[in-house]
Design a protein around this motif. Structure first.
Motif, PDB file in Angstrom:
ATOM      1  N   ASP A  97       4.995 -52.395 -34.791  1.00  0.00           N
ATOM      2  CA  ASP A  97       5.265 -52.858 -33.440  1.00  0.00           C
ATOM      3  C   ASP A  97       6.576 -52.363 -32.826  1.00  0.00           C
ATOM      4  O   ASP A  97       6.663 -52.188 -31.614  1.00  0.00           O
ATOM      5  N   ALA A  98       7.609 -52.151 -33.648  1.00  0.00           N
ATOM      6  CA  ALA A  98       8.928 -51.691 -33.170  1.00  0.00           C
ATOM      7  C   ALA A  98       9.384 -52.462 -31.926  1.00  0.00           C
ATOM      8  O   ALA A  98       9.598 -51.901 -30.852  1.00  0.00           O
ATOM      9  N   CYS A  99       9.537 -53.762 -32.084  1.00  0.00           N
ATOM     10  CA  CYS A  99       9.830 -54.629 -30.935  1.00  0.00           C
ATOM     11  C   CYS A  99      11.227 -54.413 -30.353  1.00  0.00           C
ATOM     12  O   CYS A  99      12.178 -54.114 -31.060  1.00  0.00           O
TER      13      CYS A  99
HETATM   14  S1  SF4 Z   1       9.738 -58.488 -34.412  1.00  0.00           S
HETATM   15 FE1  SF4 Z   1       9.940 -56.755 -35.832  1.00  0.00          FE
HETATM   16  S2  SF4 Z   1       8.798 -57.333 -37.665  1.00  0.00           S
HETATM   17 FE2  SF4 Z   1       8.182 -58.739 -36.006  1.00  0.00          FE
HETATM   18  S3  SF4 Z   1       6.345 -57.786 -35.113  1.00  0.00           S
HETATM   19 FE3  SF4 Z   1       8.109 -57.034 -33.937  1.00  0.00          FE
HETATM   20  S4  SF4 Z   1       8.723 -55.107 -34.917  1.00  0.00           S
HETATM   21 FE4  SF4 Z   1       7.373 -56.206 -36.342  1.00  0.00          FE
END
Ligand code: SF4
Ligand SMILES: Nc1nc2c(c(=O)[nH]1)N[C@H]1C(S)=C(S)[C@@H](COP(=O)(O)OP(=O)(O)OC[C@H]3O[C@@H](n4cnc5c(=O)[nH]c(N)nc54)[C@H](O)[C@@H]3O)O[C@H]1N2
Ligand SMILES: Nc1nc2c(c(=O)[nH]1)N[C@H]1C(S)=C(S)[C@@H](COP(=O)(O)OP(=O)(O)OC[C@H]3O[C@@H](n4cnc5c(=O)[nH]c(N)nc54)[C@H](O)[C@@H]3O)O[C@H]1N2
Ligand SMILES: [Mo]
Length: 568
Positions: A15-17
């Motif tokens: 996801d690389a949030c």
């Molecule tokens: S916050 Fe970090 S670990 Fe959680 S879904 Fe998003 S990218 Fe993945």
């Protein structure tokens, strides 16, 4: 914390949030399409981590300056070609690679291959030159999503959230969360996905559903590929794959004239011939007409740096060893950054024995299992105190990190440690942090789809079922919602189907040709018969796995093994 500053989630995840600080709290950014205002439980756990505050040498806390002195001295004394630089993926920021730049110039042995997606990645690359996902809009625009060996809703919860109303088909030996949400769940026998791909191709042809246009444009190998599917009577696949032909028909009925996406995960390729298996799936996708359409496509773990020029890398002639086969004992000094090989690398027993026999430096944010065997532990500053850029292997959006809180006094960032060592040794300096980050800010990569496609023309795969006895179990691992690989909340059980004959809380000894360990049983209907399931991060699983490289990509093959289970 400084408000409105950006923070990229550093963790190894599709996801690389993108997060930001709002009124002293860290929130998911609303203007990042994938993050869409939400973060996950693992991010919350990361914020609560008990990070290392001081370096440790010979089991005593020392100052950062002292630790850097010891490291420089050790590096000066050592024969550089007899040192190893080993990184895990605890933080996927671009600037993590700064230290690799130093160790390349210094002359350390580096690793090649991966503990993760290497085999499958090579298979895709062989067929279409690069591992690149289509733009995420094409996933959003599709009608049907086939989830193949991936726990889509758990391991990329934000990408799932964008498409949760679609119709899903899941191919997985385990009744995963996404399998339960799917219209069809094909509970496949482990390591038979290439057989299913061949069977699906054969049925696609029988029902006149092949993509004529694509086959005319990309003729390379398509006939040979189709020939492989004719090698066996179709009914023979039912027994080997565990999938009834009626389900194969159902799948094709469901996808006919629909916009189809396939999201493939790690599960299909944790085997010796992982590259061939994934290439076979990709060839089926091509045959059916999933590639290069206005919507739909095939998603895997893409090369996140695709299209960018790596701003931190330096060319070198360093020797490289397969990451799956590393023998830690054969070096004078081993530098481990952002990884926990004692839990995450194959064959724990040999990892531990190796670490005991060399000078080990762990550069990490937390005191993990591997630090137990380290001579020197250097604390890396928290992601909240480092500038960085996060590229993604799931989609094309990037996330940025600014410094939102000052680094603890006795911790150091990867970039600063690299700069310190590079100066000390008089090597070529890194570009400035500003220059590096600005490059990624200002460079926009268009995810162009491939220009050539070569079908797989020959298959040579040894199925696990061939040597499996009736008492053997397949080893299956998968990610957990509550942990990120070996970090956070760890579940050390073995999960078995009720038909295994064991019961909850039984203690069992599990043996493989590579080692043994004792586990407590949890019985679950979600597990396929004759499979032993372990969550990734389980502290014992890798006592059972082979520290051998796969066929072509120098990567690990955690599931290329059969198990025996007995009460202990
Ligand atoms: S916050 Fe970090 S670990 Fe959680 S879904 Fe998003 S990218 Fe993945
Ligand atoms: N919550 C959470 N998210 C994560 C992670 C985490 O630890 N926790 N880890 C991150 C990392 S490092 C990665 S690489 C990704 C990986 O994410 P995924 O690609 O989802 O990988 P896994 O969970 O390892 O395995 C996926 C599925 O493959 C199935 N499987 C096993 N063997 C076979 C087989 O032979 N055939 C088929 N068809 N399926 C099989 C397993 O049952 C499992 O459900 O997730 C990332 N996201
Ligand atoms: N049997 C089996 N084994 C597996 C898997 C499996 O499915 N089955 N999955 C494999 C996969 S997909 C992967 S990606 C690997 C993951 O293997 P690793 O990359 O070794 O990941 P972790 O074990 O989570 O260890 C990451 C460590 O990085 C440290 N860290 C976190 N942030 C930072 C930072 O900013 N700087 C520094 N220096 N350190 C930091 C954390 O403290 C943590 O201990 O495991 C693989 N191992
Ligand atoms: Mo991974």
């Amino acid at each position: 914390m400084n408000s409105n500053k950006k923070v990229a989630c550093p963790m190894d995840c599709y996801d690389a949030c993108q997060a930001e600080v709002v009124d002293n709290n860290i929130k998911g950014s609303k203007d990042n399409i994938v993050t869409s205002g939400k973060l996950c439980v693992n991010f919350a756990q990361l914020l609560k981590e008990d990070n290392l505050k001081n370096p440790i040498f010979d089991n005593k806390e020392i100052s950062l300056d002292e630790s850097l002195e010891i490291l420089s001295e050790k590096l000066k004394e050592a024969d550089s070609s007899n040192t190893l630089f080993y990184t895990g993926s605890g933080n996927l920021g671009v600037l993590q690679n700064s230290t690799k730049n130093f160790f390349t110039q210094y002359g350390s042995v580096l690793t090649k291959g991966s503990l993760c997606d290497g085999g499958g990645g090579l298979g895709i690359e062989q067929g279409r030159t690069a591992v690149v996902n289509p733009p995420i809009e094409k996933l959003i625009d599709s009608d049907i999503i086939i989830v193949w060996g991936r726990n889509f809703s758990v391991t990329s919860s934000h990408m799932y959230n964008l498409v949760k109303d679609k119709t899903f088909i899941t191919i997985d030996p385990i009744k995963t969360d996404i399998a339960k949400k799917s219209k069809i769940h094909m509970q496949i026998n482990p390591k038979t996905d290439y057989e299913l791909a061949l069977l699906l191709t054969r049925f696609t042809h029988m029902q006149d559903m092949e993509d004529e246009e694509f086959l005319e444009e990309y003729t390379e190998g398509s006939e040979w590929f189709f020939d492989i599917t004719r090698n066996r009577p179709v009914v023979s696949y039912e027994a080997t794959t565990g999938i009834p032909l009626s389900q194969v028909n159902e799948l094709l009925e469901l996808v006919e004239n629909k916009k189809v996406s396939i999201v493939v995960g790690l599960g299909v390729q944790k085997y010796f011939e992982g590259a061939q298996i994934l290439r076979c799936i990709d060839s089926f996708a091509a045959y059916l007409g999933v590639h290069k359409k206005d919507s739909g496509g095939v998603w895997y773990l893409s090369d996140s740096g695709y299209g960018y020029e790596n701003q931190v890398k330096i060319a070198g002639k360093n020797k490289k060893v397969s990451v799956a086969e590393v023998d830690f004992s054969s070096y004078d000094l081993v530098f481990i950054q952002g990884g926990n090989p004692v839990v995450s690398a194959p064959n724990t027993k040999s990892v531990i024995e190796g670490l005991k026999n060399s000078f080990v430096v762990c550069f990490t944010t937390t005191y993990n299992d591997t630090c137990e065997y380290a001579d020197l532990v250097i604390p890396s500053s928290s992601f909240l105190s480092k500038r960085d850029v996060r590229l993604s292997y799931g989609h094309e959006y990037k996330a940025f990190s600014e410094i939102v809180e000052p680094a603890l006094e006795n911790t150091i960032s990867e970039y600063k440690l690299a700069t310190y060592l590079i100066e000390k040794f008089g090597f070529k300096s890194l570009k400035s942090e500003n220059e590096i980050i600005d490059y990624y800010k200002n460079t926009n990569v268009v995810h162009e789809e491939f220009e050539t496609f070569e079908f797989i023309e020959e298959l040579d795969i040894e199925p696990l079922y061939k040597n499996k006895t009736s008492s053997n179990f397949y080893l299956i691992t998968g990610k957990s919602k509550n942990s990120l690989n070996s970090q956070f909340t760890i579940d050390n059980h073995v999960y078995l189907h009720p038909s295994s004959g064991f019961k909850n809380e039984d203690n069992v000894k599990i043996t493989s040709p590579y080692g043994e360990a004792v586990f407590t049983v949890m019985i679950s209907e979600d597990i396929k018969e004759q499979c032993a399931f372990f969550y990734t991060g389980n502290k014992k699983t890798n006592y059972l796995t082979p520290n051998k490289a796969d066929e072509e990509s120098f990567s690990a093959m955690f599931q290329e093994v059969l198990l025996e289970i007995e009460l202990s």
